[in-house]
Design a protein around this motif. Sequence first.
Motif, mmCIF file in Angstrom:
data_model
loop_
_atom_site.group_PDB
_atom_site.id
_atom_site.type_symbol
_atom_site.label_atom_id
_atom_site.label_comp_id
_atom_site.label_asym_id
_atom_site.label_seq_id
_atom_site.Cartn_x
_atom_site.Cartn_y
_atom_site.Cartn_z
ATOM 1 N N GLN A 1 0.816 -1.205 0.000
ATOM 2 C CA GLN A 1 0.000 0.000 0.000
ATOM 3 C C GLN A 1 0.856 1.265 0.000
ATOM 4 N N VAL A 2 2.026 1.198 0.619
ATOM 5 C CA VAL A 2 2.935 2.348 0.641
ATOM 6 C C VAL A 2 3.372 2.696 -0.779
ATOM 7 N N TRP A 3 3.694 1.668 -1.571
ATOM 8 C CA TRP A 3 4.118 1.890 -2.949
ATOM 9 C C TRP A 3 2.966 2.396 -3.805
ATOM 10 N N ILE A 4 1.780 1.880 -3.543
ATOM 11 C CA ILE A 4 0.606 2.339 -4.289
ATOM 12 C C ILE A 4 0.316 3.808 -3.997
ATOM 13 N N GLU A 5 0.418 4.181 -2.716
ATOM 14 C CA GLU A 5 0.180 5.575 -2.329
ATOM 15 C C GLU A 5 1.220 6.498 -2.964
ATOM 16 N N ALA A 6 2.483 6.054 -3.004
ATOM 17 C CA ALA A 6 3.537 6.872 -3.616
ATOM 18 C C ALA A 6 3.287 7.051 -5.103
ATOM 19 N N ALA A 7 2.884 5.981 -5.777
ATOM 20 C CA ALA A 7 2.603 6.055 -7.210
ATOM 21 C C ALA A 7 1.414 6.970 -7.492
ATOM 22 N N THR A 8 0.388 6.872 -6.652
ATOM 23 C CA THR A 8 -0.792 7.727 -6.812
ATOM 24 C C THR A 8 -0.434 9.190 -6.618
#
Length: 581
Positions: free
Chosen positions: A293-300
């Motif tokens: 989820q951390v990577w998804i949030e960064a990408a978003t």
Amino acid sequence: MSSAMAPVKPSGTAGPKEVELILVKEQNGVQFTSSALVSPSGQTQPSGEERETWGKKIDFLLSVIGFAVDLANVWRFPYLCYKKGGGAFLVPYLFFMVIAGMPLFYMELALGQYNREGAAGVWKICPIFKGVGFTVILISLYVGFYYNVIIAWALFYLFSSFSGELPWIHCNNTWNSPNCSDLNSTLLNDTYKTTPALEYFERGVLHLHESSGIDDLGLPRWQLTSCLAVVIVVLYFSLWKGVKTSGKVVWITATMPYVVLTVLLLRGITLPGAIDGIKAYLSVDFLRLCDAQVWIEAATQICFSLGVGFGVLIAFSSYNKFSNNCYRDAIITSSINSLTSFFSGFVIFSFLGYMSHKHNVALDKVATDGPGLVFIIYPEAIATLPGSSVWAVIFFIMLLTLGIDSAMGGMESVITGLTDEFKFLHKHRELFTLFIVVFTFLISLICVTNGGIYVFTLLDHFAAGTSILFGVLIEAIGISWFYGVDRFSDDIQEMIGQRPGLYWRLCWKFVSPCFLLFMVVVSFATFNPPKYGSYYFPAWATMVGWCLSISSMIMVPLYAFYKFCSLPGKLECKIKCHCNF
């Protein structure tokens, strides 16, 4: 008057090459360009009407920075950084910045500058993809329906700050409920009590207590309507003459936030508990990097913070000189955007640390993101300072300037995109600009009713979520796979005299499209229905939201279908014809 020569790409036939004669003239500090094809025989072929360009290079840079650096840099990035591993969050953030953010940013600037058209007109290079141009124009229009309301809130707060005592300090106002309790050390631990700042925003400003939900909106509040009208007037007179006016306005709106952020930081670090807040902001927890989820949030965050996909970068760069170094501009402006997000975190968490210390509660109790941070938590912190009215005025001036130039960018995307596509609008730009801002104002009135925050939340949730990721994905595919990375690189070399390196070409062709496809899938897979506080939207409202989102995305297949049907011949022939193969 001066002139410059730029070679036209070979047509593939034998014979002398033509060159493009670009004439540049300056009038009242604004440069205009016109071009013509010159053949060896001395004859010229007109290739377009006069197009104004930025009077100064700095006007363009400030406009791009002003658009990309918006309210989300203040209320979203610092909170994400704190919640998702502190300093460790910078690892995925910078990773996605390098492999996707900067390449897409560079791509849009180059696309607009080379073709000198808005978001729809640039697709003359591959007409079948013109629908994505209308997609991003619609998205920018939809965002304007609610983004201007945030600026109106900030203006309302600014007016309210010109008083001896700020109206969100005590609970003795007409809008306060019996649950309101003045600031004290136990308030944040009491779920049955509300703060004066919270009640001022929801009851004093929004009048949310007079609405039972999205199906009970009521009439527009005259106070917010007046503030919204002021915002619309400012936007109109900033845009009505094109870059002639907007290029001057950004000298204030793009620079003022940095001055105010610096002043607030100097004040914030002197407060008790500020250093603890900053330490919490920067604390490194590398174990969080194991959380997907951390990577998804960064990408978003990368997707939305740089402003790709709104058509604004294309519109702004279309007013550049043909030989402008858009590569350097992309590196500078995208880097400044990210550094601003990081810098604003120090300002925000110095005050949040102070609030945590003052109320003797954990930082989690006061840390939040979104409008609640800048309209509830931060005003609450400012209210406890000596000379609070002065600090409130300074803070809300910053919010106004952050919002105005971003709103200007969104409207410029709509205006440039449509006037370039429908040439007859060029002669009536002032009138057309008036039509757009008035139309936006009328729709925005729904968001300043008693239940307007529900409409605002719905628009925020659906107007530029999955749809903008989809738009940028189609844009990347159209450039990289149909128009071709090699041809696109030739265009850039023609402009700046330097061909993009292998890294950029690989990102455009493989990395960025895969990244965007992943983000589109994730946005569908992780979809959560909208809600505001404890209020959950009814199913019909969610369906309306999805219809809004689909209404922009559907422009891609609709326009492609229209183009296919309008030409005779086989499918392969149509594709080659529409993509200039």
